[in-house]
Design a protein around this motif. Structure first.
Motif, PDB file in Angstrom:
ATOM      1  N   THR A  33      77.218  38.077   1.387  1.00  0.00           N
ATOM      2  CA  THR A  33      75.799  38.732   0.649  1.00  0.00           C
ATOM      3  C   THR A  33      75.296  39.376   1.688  1.00  0.00           C
ATOM      4  O   THR A  33      75.588  39.477   2.747  1.00  0.00           O
ATOM      5  CB  THR A  33      75.533  37.476   0.255  1.00  0.00           C
ATOM      6  N   ALA A  34      74.225  39.680   1.407  1.00  0.00           N
ATOM      7  CA  ALA A  34      72.713  39.930   1.891  1.00  0.00           C
ATOM      8  C   ALA A  34      72.469  38.848   2.512  1.00  0.00           C
ATOM      9  O   ALA A  34      72.158  39.198   4.178  1.00  0.00           O
ATOM     10  CB  ALA A  34      71.470  40.607   1.127  1.00  0.00           C
ATOM     11  N   PHE A  35      72.534  37.959   2.405  1.00  0.00           N
ATOM     12  CA  PHE A  35      72.273  36.675   3.175  1.00  0.00           C
ATOM     13  C   PHE A  35      72.693  36.227   4.576  1.00  0.00           C
ATOM     14  O   PHE A  35      72.278  36.100   4.848  1.00  0.00           O
ATOM     15  CB  PHE A  35      71.933  35.165   1.846  1.00  0.00           C
ATOM     16  N   VAL A  36      74.022  36.232   4.233  1.00  0.00           N
ATOM     17  CA  VAL A  36      75.206  36.019   5.460  1.00  0.00           C
ATOM     18  C   VAL A  36      74.798  37.083   6.414  1.00  0.00           C
ATOM     19  O   VAL A  36      74.368  36.553   7.587  1.00  0.00           O
ATOM     20  CB  VAL A  36      76.544  36.507   4.781  1.00  0.00           C
ATOM     21  N   CYS A  37      74.805  38.218   5.987  1.00  0.00           N
ATOM     22  CA  CYS A  37      74.451  39.879   7.142  1.00  0.00           C
ATOM     23  C   CYS A  37      73.011  39.419   7.382  1.00  0.00           C
ATOM     24  O   CYS A  37      72.432  39.468   8.847  1.00  0.00           O
ATOM     25  CB  CYS A  37      73.860  40.699   6.250  1.00  0.00           C
ATOM     26  N   ASP A  38      72.327  38.694   6.981  1.00  0.00           N
ATOM     27  CA  ASP A  38      70.862  38.657   7.801  1.00  0.00           C
ATOM     28  C   ASP A  38      70.330  37.894   8.591  1.00  0.00           C
ATOM     29  O   ASP A  38      69.902  37.473   9.490  1.00  0.00           O
ATOM     30  CB  ASP A  38      69.371  38.039   6.554  1.00  0.00           C
ATOM     31  N   PHE A  39      71.467  36.462   7.798  1.00  0.00           N
ATOM     32  CA  PHE A  39      71.183  34.925   8.919  1.00  0.00           C
ATOM     33  C   PHE A  39      72.065  34.933  10.111  1.00  0.00           C
ATOM     34  O   PHE A  39      71.641  34.810  11.129  1.00  0.00           O
ATOM     35  CB  PHE A  39      71.717  34.041   7.917  1.00  0.00           C
TER      36      PHE A  39
ATOM     37  N   LEU B 207      78.137  26.721   8.840  1.00  0.00           N
ATOM     38  CA  LEU B 207      76.666  27.542   8.565  1.00  0.00           C
ATOM     39  C   LEU B 207      75.702  27.770   7.716  1.00  0.00           C
ATOM     40  O   LEU B 207      76.064  28.783   7.182  1.00  0.00           O
ATOM     41  CB  LEU B 207      77.643  28.808   9.488  1.00  0.00           C
ATOM     42  N   GLY B 208      74.509  27.521   8.245  1.00  0.00           N
ATOM     43  CA  GLY B 208      73.124  27.366   7.263  1.00  0.00           C
ATOM     44  C   GLY B 208      72.098  27.054   8.272  1.00  0.00           C
ATOM     45  O   GLY B 208      72.040  26.328   8.963  1.00  0.00           O
ATOM     46  N   PRO B 209      70.938  27.654   7.258  1.00  0.00           N
ATOM     47  CA  PRO B 209      69.359  27.109   8.107  1.00  0.00           C
ATOM     48  C   PRO B 209      69.350  26.060   7.493  1.00  0.00           C
ATOM     49  O   PRO B 209      70.204  24.844   6.929  1.00  0.00           O
ATOM     50  CB  PRO B 209      68.462  28.363   7.280  1.00  0.00           C
ATOM     51  N   SER B 210      68.202  25.049   7.798  1.00  0.00           N
ATOM     52  CA  SER B 210      67.939  24.141   7.735  1.00  0.00           C
ATOM     53  C   SER B 210      68.206  23.895   6.448  1.00  0.00           C
ATOM     54  O   SER B 210      66.818  24.814   5.823  1.00  0.00           O
ATOM     55  CB  SER B 210      67.038  23.276   8.493  1.00  0.00           C
TER      56      SER B 210
ATOM     57  N   ASP C 161      73.252  26.894  14.427  1.00  0.00           N
ATOM     58  CA  ASP C 161      73.679  28.171  15.633  1.00  0.00           C
ATOM     59  C   ASP C 161      75.388  29.475  15.212  1.00  0.00           C
ATOM     60  O   ASP C 161      75.640  28.269  15.395  1.00  0.00           O
ATOM     61  CB  ASP C 161      74.249  27.826  16.786  1.00  0.00           C
ATOM     62  N   GLN C 162      74.818  30.474  14.691  1.00  0.00           N
ATOM     63  CA  GLN C 162      75.620  31.165  14.376  1.00  0.00           C
ATOM     64  C   GLN C 162      77.092  31.076  15.442  1.00  0.00           C
ATOM     65  O   GLN C 162      77.938  32.389  15.307  1.00  0.00           O
ATOM     66  CB  GLN C 162      75.520  32.999  13.905  1.00  0.00           C
ATOM     67  N   GLU C 163      75.916  31.952  16.767  1.00  0.00           N
ATOM     68  CA  GLU C 163      76.899  32.604  17.866  1.00  0.00           C
ATOM     69  C   GLU C 163      78.472  31.268  17.990  1.00  0.00           C
ATOM     70  O   GLU C 163      79.510  31.310  18.108  1.00  0.00           O
ATOM     71  CB  GLU C 163      76.445  32.867  19.120  1.00  0.00           C
TER      72      GLU C 163
ATOM     73  N   GLN D 232      86.253  38.158   9.996  1.00  0.00           N
ATOM     74  CA  GLN D 232      85.291  38.694   8.689  1.00  0.00           C
ATOM     75  C   GLN D 232      83.942  38.152   8.414  1.00  0.00           C
ATOM     76  O   GLN D 232      83.468  39.302   7.778  1.00  0.00           O
ATOM     77  CB  GLN D 232      86.286  38.109   7.158  1.00  0.00           C
ATOM     78  N   VAL D 233      83.547  37.116   8.698  1.00  0.00           N
ATOM     79  CA  VAL D 233      82.354  37.235   8.219  1.00  0.00           C
ATOM     80  C   VAL D 233      81.649  38.065   8.838  1.00  0.00           C
ATOM     81  O   VAL D 233      80.017  38.347   8.893  1.00  0.00           O
ATOM     82  CB  VAL D 233      81.630  35.454   8.782  1.00  0.00           C
ATOM     83  N   TRP D 234      81.896  38.517  10.340  1.00  0.00           N
ATOM     84  CA  TRP D 234      80.454  39.298  11.224  1.00  0.00           C
ATOM     85  C   TRP D 234      81.171  40.739  10.760  1.00  0.00           C
ATOM     86  O   TRP D 234      80.494  41.313  10.767  1.00  0.00           O
ATOM     87  CB  TRP D 234      81.494  38.696  12.959  1.00  0.00           C
ATOM     88  N   GLU D 235      82.012  40.999  10.562  1.00  0.00           N
ATOM     89  CA  GLU D 235      83.024  42.422  10.207  1.00  0.00           C
ATOM     90  C   GLU D 235      81.879  43.027   8.329  1.00  0.00           C
ATOM     91  O   GLU D 235      81.446  43.669   8.610  1.00  0.00           O
ATOM     92  CB  GLU D 235      83.691  42.875  10.547  1.00  0.00           C
ATOM     93  N   ARG D 236      81.992  41.473   7.584  1.00  0.00           N
ATOM     94  CA  ARG D 236      82.148  42.482   6.425  1.00  0.00           C
ATOM     95  C   ARG D 236      80.977  40.905   5.601  1.00  0.00           C
ATOM     96  O   ARG D 236      81.801  40.306   4.932  1.00  0.00           O
ATOM     97  CB  ARG D 236      83.446  42.221   5.603  1.00  0.00           C
TER      98      ARG D 236
END
Lengths: 345, 282
Positions: free
Chosen positions: A230-236, A34-37, A196-198, A223-227
């Motif tokens: 990094t700031a990037f993951v949380c933002d993304f 998962l990641g941006p282009s 698409d994170q969903e 885990q990715v959703w709850e914790r």
């Protein structure tokens, strides 16, 4: 079969697409990249497939080093975003292609190929369409044919590059549940790329979040959703409001409201805090919290979304079950955060 | 006559008729009329004279030479053109743009200059002239020279037709084939080639038409030896310069006939494979 990438580096001219990637997918696992282009996820997938070769680092499949082997020797099924079906061949010929082009010694008999194609058409729920050409199919049907074609050669690993990227929302959702069912039935180790994170959280056993050619976090969807690491993951992961905060004595202070940090511990000092829209309570002016002015109320199904503006002009989105009676745009409110994830600023 | 277009994107009917009439008029004046004139002029002195002109030994030998040259040049250009466009469209390498420019060279250089290049290279006073004479090999004023000049002139047709087509189709189908275990050669044979077959056919037809009709470059290297190194276009010129107009037009109609046969062949193939064309979607 398990697949491992170790310290993979890939550059295109002056651009570093992959900057030292290491990851491992276990036997039978469903892994999402998962990641941006531009984050390097597709490049990594193509390197796993042997369609690109790393400048440094190694790839092994089933414990055997595959770094120098070309795509045709890797026995890896690859599904493209734009399907890449052979346009001049019928659906049946597309699916049978991998078997038909085998050297004579290992090529199954025609009848055996036909039987296998019929079986796969059944699996992808298109039993009557073997005689059609790709141009005569819908996007969802084409992608299922592409999957059947990849499965026909009995790959050791299935790689999917944004498999639902070109489909509309309804078809996407149906197809991704179906893909998960096919995965569970075949038990094939699968890696798929998505922005698409969903989709990633819904489908994968583990999610690999990437940015700028690096891995930010590898974890289960929960885990990715709850914790978020990094700031990037949380933002993304989307939707979260970013507010300024201070870390004080292991706690996070947001304009007077002190909460424990849901993110990994950080040293005292200025912090980037993320609060999701449903993690606020509304309070009357004067209470401790973020003072805002209500701009708009949007009813989105069961929930209501409030668009508010803080004193510094930043927009904060709040999601609540039902807006209090008499709440109208222009009203002054205080938002009291209930949970927070904060990272060093 | 309605001033309102039938569809939002359509033009008024009178404008459509005007444009269609103009186009037909232009085509008729510039294409159909000259073509008809060739046949009419050829038959001016009667069928017997026409038959005599096209069965004259010199005419027959020119026809044979033209077909021979095309039969060598066209297949070679198919192979070289396919290889060049495959390399350019499906692979990345240094100096690719240099190769693309080189492919266009024959189009930008005057045919006379192209012919002269071969004279300068292979003629008696040319770079390889002495060496060739020692081994008693004649290139200029002989069939090899005609073939070389024709290959040079007609080289871009196949490649120019295929490069944009292959580039538009991208590399994903080839990558899919490779990931399914196909070798490079069978990927080319089963995936790349079938995808461009119509473009290839069109390129071959253009290449063939030009190979049979080329005048300038061939004229320089031929030496105009009657019955030996005269192709049809050169033979027509000789007849014309001798004021033998009826014969010149008769032979010209033969050349035009060859072109028409090529066109009919193309239409027949398209008609025969209409189903596959439709199945391809575009």
């Amino acid at each position: 079969m398990s697949v491992t990438a170790t310290a993979v580096i890939k550059r295109f001219g002056g651009f570093t697409a992959l900057d030292g990637i290491s990851l491992a997918a276990r036997e039978g696992e469903f892994l999402a990249l998962l990641g941006p282009s531009g984050s390097g996820k597709t490049t990594l997938l193509r390197i796993l497939a042997g369609l690109e070769f790393p400048d440094a680092g190694s790839i092994s499949i089933g414990g055997i080093d595959m770094s120098d082997r070309p795509a045709r020797d890797r026995q890896v099924g690859f599904v493209f975003q734009q399907y890449a079906l052979f346009r001049h061949m019928t659906v049946a010929d597309n699916i049978g292609f991998g078997l038909t082009v085998r050297p004579r010694a290992t090529r199954p008999a025609r009848a055996e190929i036909d039987r296998r194609v019929a079986e796969l058409l059944e699996l992808v729920q298109l039993p009557a369409l073997g005689g059609r050409y790709p141009a005569q199919l819908s996007g969802g049907q084409r992608q299922r044919v592409a999957l059947a074609r990849a499965l026909a050669v009995e790959p050791r690993l299935l790689l999917l590059d944004e498999p639902f990227g070109a489909l509309d929302a309804k078809v996407r959702k149906d197809l991704r549940r179906w893909l998960r069912a096919v995965h569970d039935r075949t038990g094939l180790t699968s890696v798929f790329v998505t922005h698409d994170q969903e989709e990633a959280l819904d489908l994968a056993d583990r999610v690999v979040v990437m940015d700028h050619g690096r891995i930010e976090q590898i974890d289960t969807p929960e885990q990715v959703w709850e914790r978020p690491a990094t700031a990037f993951v949380c933002d993304f992961l989307g939707g979260a409001n970013r507010v300024a905060a201070q870390a004080v004595g292991g706690q996070i202070d947001i304009t007077g409201v002190r909460l424990s940090n849901r993110a990994p511990a950080m040293p005292d000092g200025p912090a980037k805090a993320f609060i999701r829209p449903h993690e606020f309570m509304l309070a009357a002016p004067g209470a401790a919290g973020i003072a805002v002015v209500l701009r708009r109320i949007l009813r989105t199904g069961a929930q209501a979304a409030l668009e508010t503006e803080a004193g510094d002009g930043s927009v904060i989105e709040v999601s609540i079950a039902a807006p209090p009676d008499g709440l109208a745009p222009g009203a002054a409110l205080v938002l009291v955060p209930q949970t927070v994830r904060a990272y060093p600023a | 006559m309605s001033m309102v277009p039938a569809r939002p994107t359509g033009e008024p009917r009178w404008l459509r008729w005007l444009l269609i009439t103009l186009a037909l008029l232009f085509l008729g004046l510039n294409l159909a009329l000259p073509l008809a004139a060739v046949f009419v002029e050829g038959l001016r002195k009667g069928v017997a004279a026409y038959a005599a002109a096209i069965t004259a030994p010199d005419a027959l030998s020119a026809l044979k030479l033209t077909l021979t040259v095309a039969a060598i040049a066209v297949p070679l250009n198919i192979v070289i053109g396919l290889a060049a466009s495959w390399a350019i469209a499906k692979f990345d390498f240094r100096f690719k743009s240099v190769l693309v420019t080189l492919i266009d060279l024959p189009f930008s250089v005057s045919p006379v200059v192209s012919g002269l290049i071969y004279v300068l290279l292979f003629g008696l006073q040319g770079c390889f002239g002495a060496a060739l004479r020692e081994h008693d090999i004649q290139v200029i004023f002989a069939v090899p020279g005609l073939v070389l000049a024709t290959i040079f002139i007609t080289f871009p047709f196949v490649a120019r037709e295929l490069i944009p087509l292959m580039e538009e189709q991208g590399r994903e189908e080839e990558e899919a084939a490779l990931s399914l275990g196909a070798s490079g050669l069978s990927t080319f044979w089963h995936v790349t080639l079938p995808n461009v077959r119509w473009g290839l056919l069109y390129g071959v037809l253009l290449c063939n038409a030009r190979a049979m009709g080329e005048f300038g470059a061939v004229s320089v290297v031929s030496g105009h030896i009657r019955g030996r190194t005269n192709t049809l276009p050169l033979h027509i010129e000789i007849l014309y310069n001798e004021y033998n107009f009826a014969a010149a037009f008769a032979v010209a109609s033969l050349l035009a006939g060859l072109a028409l046969v090529t066109l009919v062949l193309k239409s027949l193939l398209e008609w025969r494979f209409a189903g596959q064309l439709a199945g391809r979607g575009h």
